[in-house]
Design a protein around this motif. Structure first.
Motif, PDB file in Angstrom:
ATOM      1  N   PHE A  95       5.273  14.848  11.154  1.00  0.00           N
ATOM      2  CA  PHE A  95       5.765  13.543  10.730  1.00  0.00           C
ATOM      3  C   PHE A  95       5.193  12.430  11.600  1.00  0.00           C
ATOM      4  CE2 PHE A  95       8.854  10.065  10.865  1.00  0.00           C
ATOM      5  CZ  PHE A  95       8.980   9.781   9.515  1.00  0.00           C
ATOM      6  N   ALA A  96       5.103  12.652  12.917  1.00  0.00           N
ATOM      7  CA  ALA A  96       4.602  11.616  13.816  1.00  0.00           C
ATOM      8  C   ALA A  96       3.140  11.290  13.516  1.00  0.00           C
ATOM      9  CB  ALA A  96       4.760  12.054  15.271  1.00  0.00           C
ATOM     10  N   ILE A  97       2.318  12.313  13.312  1.00  0.00           N
ATOM     11  CA  ILE A  97       0.893  12.065  13.037  1.00  0.00           C
ATOM     12  C   ILE A  97       0.719  11.402  11.679  1.00  0.00           C
ATOM     13  CG2 ILE A  97      -1.341  13.174  12.689  1.00  0.00           C
ATOM     14  CD1 ILE A  97      -0.490  15.316  14.663  1.00  0.00           C
ATOM     15  N   VAL A 139      -0.870   7.647  10.914  1.00  0.00           N
ATOM     16  CA  VAL A 139      -1.986   7.470   9.989  1.00  0.00           C
ATOM     17  C   VAL A 139      -1.591   6.560   8.836  1.00  0.00           C
ATOM     18  CG1 VAL A 139      -3.476   8.686   8.351  1.00  0.00           C
ATOM     19  CG2 VAL A 139      -3.069   9.654  10.609  1.00  0.00           C
ATOM     20  N   MET A 140      -0.386   6.728   8.325  1.00  0.00           N
ATOM     21  CA  MET A 140       0.085   5.911   7.207  1.00  0.00           C
ATOM     22  C   MET A 140       0.170   4.439   7.592  1.00  0.00           C
ATOM     23  SD  MET A 140       3.768   6.142   5.263  1.00  0.00           S
ATOM     24  CE  MET A 140       4.595   5.641   6.779  1.00  0.00           C
ATOM     25  N   ILE A 141       0.751   4.137   8.756  1.00  0.00           N
ATOM     26  CA  ILE A 141       0.913   2.745   9.175  1.00  0.00           C
ATOM     27  C   ILE A 141      -0.442   2.085   9.382  1.00  0.00           C
ATOM     28  CG2 ILE A 141       1.653   1.301  11.113  1.00  0.00           C
ATOM     29  CD1 ILE A 141       3.912   1.929   9.301  1.00  0.00           C
ATOM     30  N   LEU A 142      -1.353   2.765  10.070  1.00  0.00           N
ATOM     31  CA  LEU A 142      -2.664   2.175  10.339  1.00  0.00           C
ATOM     32  C   LEU A 142      -3.468   2.002   9.051  1.00  0.00           C
ATOM     33  CD1 LEU A 142      -3.678   4.023  13.624  1.00  0.00           C
ATOM     34  CD2 LEU A 142      -2.844   1.676  13.371  1.00  0.00           C
ATOM     35  N   ASN A 183      -0.055   9.942  -2.038  1.00  0.00           N
ATOM     36  CA  ASN A 183      -1.096  10.338  -1.083  1.00  0.00           C
ATOM     37  C   ASN A 183      -0.516  10.556   0.307  1.00  0.00           C
ATOM     38  OD1 ASN A 183      -2.403   8.255  -3.164  1.00  0.00           O
ATOM     39  ND2 ASN A 183      -3.960   9.743  -2.609  1.00  0.00           N
ATOM     40  N   TYR A 184       0.352   9.642   0.732  1.00  0.00           N
ATOM     41  CA  TYR A 184       0.961   9.779   2.060  1.00  0.00           C
ATOM     42  C   TYR A 184       1.871  11.003   2.121  1.00  0.00           C
ATOM     43  CZ  TYR A 184      -0.695   5.024   2.926  1.00  0.00           C
ATOM     44  OH  TYR A 184      -1.481   3.907   3.096  1.00  0.00           O
ATOM     45  N   ASN A 197       0.820  -1.214   0.000  1.00  0.00           N
ATOM     46  CA  ASN A 197       0.000   0.000   0.000  1.00  0.00           C
ATOM     47  C   ASN A 197       0.853   1.262   0.000  1.00  0.00           C
ATOM     48  OD1 ASN A 197      -2.624  -1.061  -0.114  1.00  0.00           O
ATOM     49  ND2 ASN A 197      -2.626  -1.495   2.076  1.00  0.00           N
ATOM     50  N   ILE A 198       1.992   1.222   0.676  1.00  0.00           N
ATOM     51  CA  ILE A 198       2.858   2.407   0.673  1.00  0.00           C
ATOM     52  C   ILE A 198       3.447   2.644  -0.712  1.00  0.00           C
ATOM     53  CG2 ILE A 198       5.089   3.250   1.535  1.00  0.00           C
ATOM     54  CD1 ILE A 198       4.293   2.355   4.269  1.00  0.00           C
ATOM     55  N   LYS A 199       3.726   1.582  -1.446  1.00  0.00           N
ATOM     56  CA  LYS A 199       4.185   1.747  -2.822  1.00  0.00           C
ATOM     57  C   LYS A 199       3.069   2.332  -3.697  1.00  0.00           C
ATOM     58  CE  LYS A 199       6.675  -1.337  -4.850  1.00  0.00           C
ATOM     59  NZ  LYS A 199       7.927  -0.586  -5.082  1.00  0.00           N
TER      60      LYS A 199
END
Length: 226
Positions: free
Chosen positions: A200-202, A206-209, A123-124, A116-118
């Motif tokens: 960056f932390a927020i 959000v990205m990981i979840l 978006n991220y 999904n990150i790829k």
């Protein structure tokens, strides 16, 4: 007992094999089959929840969530992932309610995160900019420091063009170092690094979840690609 290697076997590099799985749609199929098998297993074990099955299932889910902290989400990210078109925020990135499910294991969560990150790298990246801008809005002093640092570099560029520092490389290099030190001091004193850290932390959380809970959907390919 040791087995000798088969000289007629075909050895495929892992990136090529993963790319073939992605292009052929087997990653999505495997993700859906794993989710369906986990749902079936959960329904079959519903009767045993009274005898401790609920606590075991809860511990298993907590273990899966904690395993997200050990995953490097950027290990398979490539610069080419930012070169494509940005997926649609509604149908592509967010999707519907059925587009999300709890990962059945840490292996499935890792596969979803990397893939999904790829797919949603752009978006991220936009989310990071939005959260950083929101953090700056809540910290006007940091916003003033960022604008001051940008003005400092614009002033340096103006002076460099006016007095033609390019003819004096040593002086130009010295002034660049001075401007860099002044920028670091200015950003540190006005807490711009804290706004960057919050943003960056927020965005990272959000990205990981999102990447872990978002089911793998069929990747969109250009119309001319097969």
């Amino acid at each position: 007992m040791a087995f000798s290697a088969n000289p007629f076997s075909l050895s495929v590099p892992d990136p090529a094999f993963e790319s073939w799985l992605r292009d052929s749609g087997y990653l999505e199929l495997f993700d859906h089959r794993t989710s369906a098998a986990a749902a079936t297993s959960a329904s079959d074990d519903a009767v045993s929840t009274i005898t401790g099955g609920f606590s075991a299932s809860l511990l298993s889910r907590f273990a899966t969530l904690f395993s997200l902290l050990a995953i490097n989400p950027f290990s398979k990210l490539a610069p080419d992932d930012f070169a494509g078109d940005t997926p649609l925020w509604t149908t592509g990135f967010l999707g519907s309610v059925d587009s999300y499910s709890f990962p059945s294991s840490s292996q499935q969560a890792r596969m979803r995160i990397h893939e999904n990150i790829k797919r949603f790298a752009r978006n991220y990246a936009m989310l990071l900019i939005v959260f950083f801008a929101c953090a700056l809005y809540q910290m006007p002093v940091a916003l003033a420091g960022l604008l001051a640092s940008l003005a400092l570099w614009e002033l340096f560029k103006f002076c460099s063009d006016k007095w033609e520092f390019d003819r004096y490389p040593a002086i130009r290099q010295f002034l660049i170092r001075v401007a860099q030190c002044a920028t670091v001091v200015l950003l540190t004193l006005l807490n711009v690094q804290m706004a960057l850290f919050y943003g960056f932390a927020i965005s990272y959380g959000v990205m990981i979840l999102h990447a872990a809970f978002r089911k793998l959907s069929p990747s969109m390919k250009p119309s001319g690609q097969r």
